[in-house]
Design an enzyme around this catalytic site. Structure first.
Site: not given
Ligand code: BG6
Length: 499
Positions: A21, A188-189, A251
């Protein structure tokens, strides 16, 4: 009392479900490569990828190589890649139906333990569609891969965790039957981002800010996360989530908790998470306010600019022609506790906007009118901005005297660009989070009660939004969003800092 958070035996196998993926190719494998490049991976390590595509190991590794080239923050060092590549294995099996596949996997991992010294430790990463989370965890349990005897086995679960409070509860019950909370890593990155980590340092290592961090001195806080990209090839996923479940429930509310929480007893996982939960529980339940608008929603239409032609949301692949999924939200939130009573938290996020930026803006109150400078009219507020991305840093605005014989005030803007100073040295969120999960430190992951409270909050908003009859699309791609977003703050006599 100190928690024991760090497991010193990092030797382990990183097993990815969803090995072919997008997340694996763009984020996880480049992050693993960077960890290896910077000598952060354990000596005894292996990466086993599971996918449903029929690929030879060589073809799979070649694909990964090109993604590392495109997405790692390091140039590919051929020696480092050769070493990593020798530790990567691809297994094809249908992880939903194929029980024999799980038995084979178990034996294969055990054989790697013998050959590579990975000690039975496993970090299972579920980079799959949410409907498979409980299936995979259940099968891992049935096939005795989560035994937690002398070794550790942890599971990292991507978002969204459930699709509402009820389904999140069901999912959670299934998962906690299979393994203890301390070995569940709900990712939650945003929590792995450098400047999100820095919020704690800024707040708790500077006497200047912490003393003023309350409703006596702060006028409002703005949490903004705008994206230039649309839904890309994730139309089907986005139709089920929309901006509320894709960004707000996780987020954005996480950013809110970190900026608003009380100082924890210490920085150990449970203490931080205890404080975050208190904030989520203190959020005023979202309700319609009489004579006031407290939210704006939107969905992008195609762009009107000739230079940057893009599709509207409804024209994206696997999106319904009459979809009512919102791709933009702005709202006013209140935290009803002693520290924050009365301070609005304005949250704004959307896709296909005019710029990519994530930042938290803390606007301090103006000094009372009866002071030395009233003849200068409007003295600017002090403003602190935590710049999360694309630039990482901190901005602070204060008033100073303009040089010259006339006494005039002007704003001095102190702009600290951390990413300029440490170019490319700031680890990607996924690098940090994978490493923390290997160490067994879940401070940067979401505990169940955080999720429960955030779903509770977001569900209310969703219900209210559904009652609203908005005609979509209501903003053009490449703009700042629906015009009404300006009035959201305008009605309170405020403006967005960045608009
Ligand atoms: C993800 C969402 O968790 O976070 C995406 O599913 C979004 O839709 C992304 O684009 C944004 O992450 P970042 O790190 O690019 O701000």
């Amino acid at each position: 009392m100190q928690d024991k958070i760090v497991d010193l035996n990092l030797n382990s196998i990183f097993v990815i479900f969803g090995g072919t993926g997008d997340l694996t190719k763009r984020k996880l494998v480049p992050a693993i490569y960077s960890l290896m490049h910077e000598h952060n991976l354990p000596g005894n390590f292996s990466l086993v990828s599971i996918g449903r595509r029929d690929l030879s190991e060589d073809v799979y590794k070649n694909e990964l190589y090109s993604f590392i080239k495109d997405f790692s923050r390091h140039e590919v060092d051929e020696e480092a890649w050769k070493l990593l590549s020798s530790k990567i294995f691809y297994k094809k099996f249908d992880f939903v139906n194929d029980n024999d596949g799980y038995e084979d996997l178990k034996l294969f991992l055990e054989s790697l333990d013998k050959n590579l010294g990975t000690s039975g430790n496993r970090l299972f990463y579920l980079a799959v569609a949410p409907e498979y989370f409980d299936v995979i965890v259940g099968k891992l349990k049935t096939h005795q891969m989560l035994e937690q005897n002398t070794s550790w086995q942890r599971v990292v679960i991507e978002k969204p965790f459930g699709s509402n409070l009820a389904t999140a509860k069901i999912l959670n019950e299934k998962i906690i039957k299979a393994l203890p909370e301390k070995n569940i890593f709900r990712i939650d990155h945003y929590l792995g981002k450098e400047m999100v980590q820095n919020i704690t340092a800024l707040r708790f290592a500077n006497s200047l800010f912490e003393n003023m961090w309350n409703n006596k001195y702060i006028d409002n806080i703005q949490i903004v996360s705008t994206e230039k990209i649309g839904v890309e090839n994730r139309g089907a996923y986005y139709e089920n989530t929309g901006i509320l479940k894709d960004m707000l429930q996780n987020h954005l509310l996480q950013l809110l908790t970190l900026i608003a929480m009380e100082p924890p007893i210490n920085l150990n996982a449970e203490y931080i998470r205890d404080e975050k939960v208190k904030i989520l529980k203190s959020l005023r339940p979202f309700a319609k306010e009489k004579g006031k608008t407290n939210f704006v929603i939107g969905q992008y239409g195609k762009s009107n600019s000739n230079d940057d032609k893009v599709l509207g949301y409804r024209e994206e692949e696997r999106v319904a022609d009459d979809s009512n999924t919102p791709t933009f939200i702005a709202l006013t939130a209140y935290i009803d506790n002693f520290r924050w009573g009365g301070v609005p938290f304005y949250i704004r996020a959307g896709k296909r906007l005019n710029k990519r930026t994530t930042e938290i803006i803390v606007q301090f109150k103006k000094l009372p009118g009866a002071n030395y400078f009233k003849e200068f009219g409007d003295i600017q507020s002090n403003i602190l901005v935590v710049k999360i991305q694309p630039e990482e840093g901190v901005f602070f605005q204060m008033n100073v005297k303009r040089p010259g014989n006339v006494f005039e005030l002007t704003s001095a803007k102190m702009d600290y660009c951390q990413s300029c100073l440490y170019y490319n040295n700031s680890p990607e969120a996924y690098e940090r989070l994978i490493l923390e999960a290997m160490k067994g430190n879940n401070a940067l992951f979401t505990r169940w009660d955080e999720l429960e409270s955030s779903w509770d909050y977001v569900e209310n908003i969703e219900r209210i939004i559904q009652e609203e009859k908005v005609t979509y699309p209501n903003y053009d791609a490449g703009t700042f969003g629906p015009d009404a977003v300006i009035d959201l703050l305008g009605q309170d006599g405020r403006i967005w800092f960045d608009l």
